[in-house]
Design an enzyme around this catalytic site. Structure first.
Site, PDB file in Angstrom:
ATOM      1  N   GLU A  32       0.832  -1.334   0.148  1.00  0.00           N
ATOM      2  CA  GLU A  32       0.036  -0.074  -0.026  1.00  0.00           C
ATOM      3  C   GLU A  32       0.914   1.233  -0.105  1.00  0.00           C
ATOM      4  O   GLU A  32       1.383   1.619   1.175  1.00  0.00           O
ATOM      5  CB  GLU A  32      -1.100  -0.051   1.332  1.00  0.00           C
ATOM      6  CG  GLU A  32      -1.971  -1.266   1.088  1.00  0.00           C
ATOM      7  CD  GLU A  32      -2.795  -1.477   2.415  1.00  0.00           C
ATOM      8  OE1 GLU A  32      -2.688  -0.420   3.097  1.00  0.00           O
ATOM      9  OE2 GLU A  32      -3.319  -2.617   2.685  1.00  0.00           O
ATOM     10  N   HIS A 136      -3.005   4.046   4.554  1.00  0.00           N
ATOM     11  CA  HIS A 136      -3.085   2.689   4.009  1.00  0.00           C
ATOM     12  C   HIS A 136      -3.682   2.896   2.693  1.00  0.00           C
ATOM     13  O   HIS A 136      -3.977   3.908   2.109  1.00  0.00           O
ATOM     14  CB  HIS A 136      -4.192   2.041   5.014  1.00  0.00           C
ATOM     15  CG  HIS A 136      -3.484   1.224   6.212  1.00  0.00           C
ATOM     16  ND1 HIS A 136      -3.269   0.008   6.349  1.00  0.00           N
ATOM     17  CD2 HIS A 136      -3.549   1.986   7.134  1.00  0.00           C
ATOM     18  CE1 HIS A 136      -2.757  -0.066   7.672  1.00  0.00           C
ATOM     19  NE2 HIS A 136      -2.802   0.874   8.204  1.00  0.00           N
ATOM     20  N   GLU A 227      -7.545   5.409   4.620  1.00  0.00           N
ATOM     21  CA  GLU A 227      -7.278   4.590   3.749  1.00  0.00           C
ATOM     22  C   GLU A 227      -7.535   5.554   2.319  1.00  0.00           C
ATOM     23  O   GLU A 227      -8.346   6.345   2.039  1.00  0.00           O
ATOM     24  CB  GLU A 227      -8.528   3.669   3.238  1.00  0.00           C
ATOM     25  CG  GLU A 227      -8.777   2.516   4.429  1.00  0.00           C
ATOM     26  CD  GLU A 227      -7.727   1.461   4.105  1.00  0.00           C
ATOM     27  OE1 GLU A 227      -7.028   1.425   3.111  1.00  0.00           O
ATOM     28  OE2 GLU A 227      -7.581   0.500   5.511  1.00  0.00           O
TER      29      GLU A 227
END
Length: 393
Positions: A32, A136, A227
């Site tokens: 990631e 992430h 994210e």
């Protein structure tokens, strides 16, 4: 492998009283990659804007900023065939998922503690971190604690809330609302929809041994998970657009370390008192928040009226009222030093926190705290959430 951290501030090599500690950590899943690149861009932006951009200059004047671009350098280097969804390299060299590797407050996490995890846990013990985010990829959402849960934190209602849920929701919205794609909530077409780009971690999916829960419970540090891309390892030419979409969010989120109230606790002779419990009366933490070795405390709070409870072993609790103004001070939390009406016996205050062993602290908690009691509104929202979820399956 060394885990490199760059510290930006007027006193980068040491903590200064009254200056809060902030951190960003990226790339704990090696495949990631967007967060790793963003933090390198952020470092460049901070150091080149200092003295030129008033906002960045004030931020550096009043904050000590720690940036770890990669928590998993071995995993990053192991990626041979980059993929949007999964690549060899998510785990560390020993094939452990680092975001399942921390002690868990809800159930026993009997995994082998990895060197990267141990290093971060040791790092958290050396600094008084107040606010953090870990970066992430694979979705586009700001996720806030808890990631795991039990009935006492609201798990029966498909969520798991901290006593500081209002602050965490605010922090997540602060980041998501400034990212033009994240705030849409449905940018990753094959993934779950997130209203306004925000979710409670447990509501999304429960996970054991996560880093953000460990930060909040054992390190007194508020952390959320960001994210940042639908694709975990996007093509190189996409990177500038990720920076453009996240730059304002990254900067605004750092400024939130100055929410609430901060200060020092002294005895009647003016001696700072370390290891003293300082918490808001109606939001006690299962692992009590304590002053550091300088007698400092930092409490992230939204505007409002609060009663602060200061507890020293052998003495009655000391209560004091604070009012956090609607408009916060410029790059500073409300300053509130607390002078206790007795002479502290520093030797009698334990340096460690005996009430916080590395075990599932929430396992036997009997009932809901005030912050996590279900309301009719939340119950109805949960029913609707379940209904729509089932209708899409």
């Amino acid at each position: 492998r060394n885990l490199w951290v760059l510290v930006v501030g007027r006193s980068p090599k040491e903590h200064r009283i009254g200056i809060p500690e902030f951190k960003y950590v990226a790339n704990m899943h090696g495949d990631e990659t967007v967060g790793r690149e963003l933090l390198l861009h952020l470092i460049d932006h901070l150091v080149t804007s200092d003295g030129k951009d008033p906002e960045i200059t004030n931020l550096i004047n009043n904050t000590r900023i720690h940036i770890m671009p990669s928590m998993n350098p071995d995993g990053f280097e192991a990626v041979k065939k980059p993929d949007c969804y999964y690549s060899i390299g998510r785990e560390n060299y020993n094939q452990y998922d680092l975001n399942r590797n921390f002690p868990d407050a809800f159930e026993y996490n009997n995994v082998s503690r990895q060197p990267e995890t141990e290093a971060v846990m040791k790092w958290l013990n050396t600094e008084t971190f107040v606010l953090s985010a870990n970066l992430h990829g694979g979705a586009l959402v700001a996720s806030y604690p808890f990631d795991n849960g039990v009935q006492a934190t609201g798990a029966l209602y498909s969520r798991s809330l901290t006593p500081d849920d209002d602050v965490f929701q605010y922090l997540a919205h602060t980041y998501a609302s400034r990212n033009p794609n994240m705030k849409k909530g449905d940018e990753c077409k094959s993934k779950m929809n997130f209203p306004n780009g925000v979710t409670n971690g447990y509501s999304w999916y429960p996970l054991q041994g996560g880093m953000q829960d460990y930060n909040y419970i054992w390190a007194q540090c508020f952390e959320i998970t960001l994210e940042l891309s639908c694709c975990k390892y996007p093509r190189e030419e996409k990177l500038p657009s990720f920076w453009n979409n996240n730059k304002a969010s990254l900067i605004e989120y750092m400024k939130q370390v100055h929410l609430g109230v901060k200060g020092q606790v002294f005895d009647q002779n003016g001696n700072p008192l370390p290891h003293v419990i300082v918490e808001v009366q109606d939001r006690k933490h299962i692992c009590p928040y304590r002053t550091n070795k300088y007698g400092e405390y930092y409490l992230l709070l939204l505007p409002g009226s609060y009663i602060i409870n200061v507890t020293v072993p052998g003495h009655e609790p000391y209560l004091t009222k604070v009012i956090i103004p609607e408009k916060s001070q410029n790059f500073s939390a409300l300053k509130k030093d607390i002078l206790l009406p007795f002479q502290g016996q520093l030797d009698s205050i334990p340096a460690s926190n005996p009430s916080c062993p590395m075990i599932p602290l929430y396992r036997n908690l009997p009932s809901h705290s005030a912050a996590t009691k279900p309301s009719l509104f939340l119950f109805l929202v949960t029913l609707l959430h379940i209904f729509f979820k089932q209708s899409k399956m």
